[in-house]
Design an enzyme around this catalytic site. Structure first.
Site, PDB file in Angstrom:
ATOM      1  N   CYS A  63     116.569  -0.109 -53.212  1.00  0.00           N
ATOM      2  CA  CYS A  63     117.514  -1.017 -53.872  1.00  0.00           C
ATOM      3  C   CYS A  63     116.859  -2.314 -54.337  1.00  0.00           C
ATOM      4  CB  CYS A  63     118.681  -1.334 -52.930  1.00  0.00           C
ATOM      5  SG  CYS A  63     119.670   0.111 -52.502  1.00  0.00           S
ATOM      6  N   HIS A  85     122.304  -6.909 -56.936  1.00  0.00           N
ATOM      7  CA  HIS A  85     122.198  -5.451 -56.847  1.00  0.00           C
ATOM      8  C   HIS A  85     123.586  -4.882 -56.565  1.00  0.00           C
ATOM      9  CE1 HIS A  85     121.459  -1.456 -55.496  1.00  0.00           C
ATOM     10  NE2 HIS A  85     121.705  -1.756 -54.237  1.00  0.00           N
ATOM     11  N   ASN A 106     126.377   2.745 -57.118  1.00  0.00           N
ATOM     12  CA  ASN A 106     125.106   2.137 -56.741  1.00  0.00           C
ATOM     13  C   ASN A 106     123.981   2.997 -57.315  1.00  0.00           C
ATOM     14  OD1 ASN A 106     122.762   1.285 -55.488  1.00  0.00           O
ATOM     15  ND2 ASN A 106     123.637   1.147 -53.441  1.00  0.00           N
TER      16      ASN A 106
END
Length: 336
Positions: A115, A263, A293
């Site tokens: 991530c 993020h 995501n």
């Protein structure tokens, strides 16, 4: 010393939209349950048999970024590719991009920071440009999660969160030290590595031969594992710390933020950070609602969309921040 300026942005997501209602037909879940916990309404998943792979999607995003940058592909001096879902175990996708774009034999670096991968990749590229070694660097974040998820009730806590997509930027050298990337800040805390991890196949645990030999239908070591509450609690702390670290390093306060692009891990995390920093809705950009995501791709996709929508303007202070598996986290402070 030079600065690095983003001169081109692009993103690509698959056409196939998977809604929460679609997932409710595959596992014991529902739209309300998913939205309440994550804020996600839908995500994009590559269709079986599609030409899209992690590297192919990265190339599609890169072509847009290159065109918008107004440079030739052979002006690129280095490729930096961030992903946790490469086409192959090895080699990494950076060299596949070099081949697909028919770029001269420049270096290709693969970043494995999940991530936080795009922030790490941006930081690596920034250092090469700052020293004068390279003038133009292509940075890509691309992921295909859909092929590696446990799409069942057992895996619903993870599988409802993730989506597929790619984003790319062209970083270019500028002599104006008041513009571009002002600073990047990177951290890690490996003691929590297994709280968000995919354990197998891997040389240190169970390799392909072990999985094939055992043929255990209950073996879930090759699906992602996440301790959701633990990750959430750490994320909100580290997000705040690394954003403030970047601001302090540049003698800025939170009121200087014109656009925060976090993020896209969980809408609740973004909302928590927004409230903590007292930012108005028009100063935080979220698109997790429609993409889920996308890990290393989430920031470049969101950054590109925000720019396309006119939410980022010349002279704005843009803050990028990420937290994820490893644990790793980081931020970038950019003067647009």
């Amino acid at each position: 010393m030079y600065n690095s300026k983003i001169i081109g942005l692009g993103y690509y997501v698959p056409d196939n939209v998977v809604t929460n209602d679609d997932l409710s037909k595959l596992m014991d879940t529902n739209d309300a349950w998913i939205q309440e916990r994550t804020g996600i309404k839908e995500r994009r998943w590559v269709k079986p048999g599609s030409e899209d792979t992690t590297s192919v999607m990265g190339v599609k995003a890169a072509k847009i970024a290159i065109e918008r940058a107004g440079i030739d592909k052979d002006d690129i001096d280095l490729i930096v590719f961030a992903t946790l879902s490469p086409d192959y175990y090895f080699p990494g996708p950076g060299v596949q991009v070099q081949k697909a774009l028919d770029i001269k034999t420049v270096g290709a670096i693969d970043i494995r920071n999940q991530c936080s991968g795009f922030i790490y990749g941006l930081s690596v590229a920034d250092q090469f440009i700052k020293t004068g070694m390279y003038k133009n660097v292509l940075v890509i974040g691309s992921e295909i999660h859909s092929k590696g998820l446990d799409i069942s009730t057992r895996g619903r806590g993870v599988s409802v969160i993730f989506g597929d997509g790619a984003g790319a930027v062209i970083l270019s050298q500028t002599e104006d030290n008041t513009k571009g990337i002002l600073s990047t800040h990177l951290h890690s805390q490996g003691e929590h590595a297994e709280e968000l991890a995919l354990i197998a196949p891997a040389m240190g645990t169970r390799w392909v031969s072990d999985i094939l030999r055992d043929n255990d239908p209950e073996d879930d070591s090759y699906f992602p594992h996440m301790n959701g509450q633990f990750v959430f609690k750490n994320a909100v702390v580290r997000f705040s710390e690394v954003i403030m670290e970047g601001l302090v390093a540049n003698n800025l306060d939170k009121d200087a933020i014109d656009m925060l692009i976090p993020h896209q891990a969980n809408l609740r995390i973004s909302q928590f950070i927004q409230k903590k920093f007292g930012l108005a809705d028009d100063k935080v950009f979220n698109n997790i609602m429609k993409y889920g995501n996308t890990t290393a791709a989430s920031i470049p996709i969101a950054l590109t969309e925000a720019w396309e929508q006119g939410k980022i303007k010349e002279g704005d202070t843009v803050v990028l921040a990420a937290f994820g598996s490893g644990f790793t986290w980081g931020s970038a402070i950019i003067k647009w």
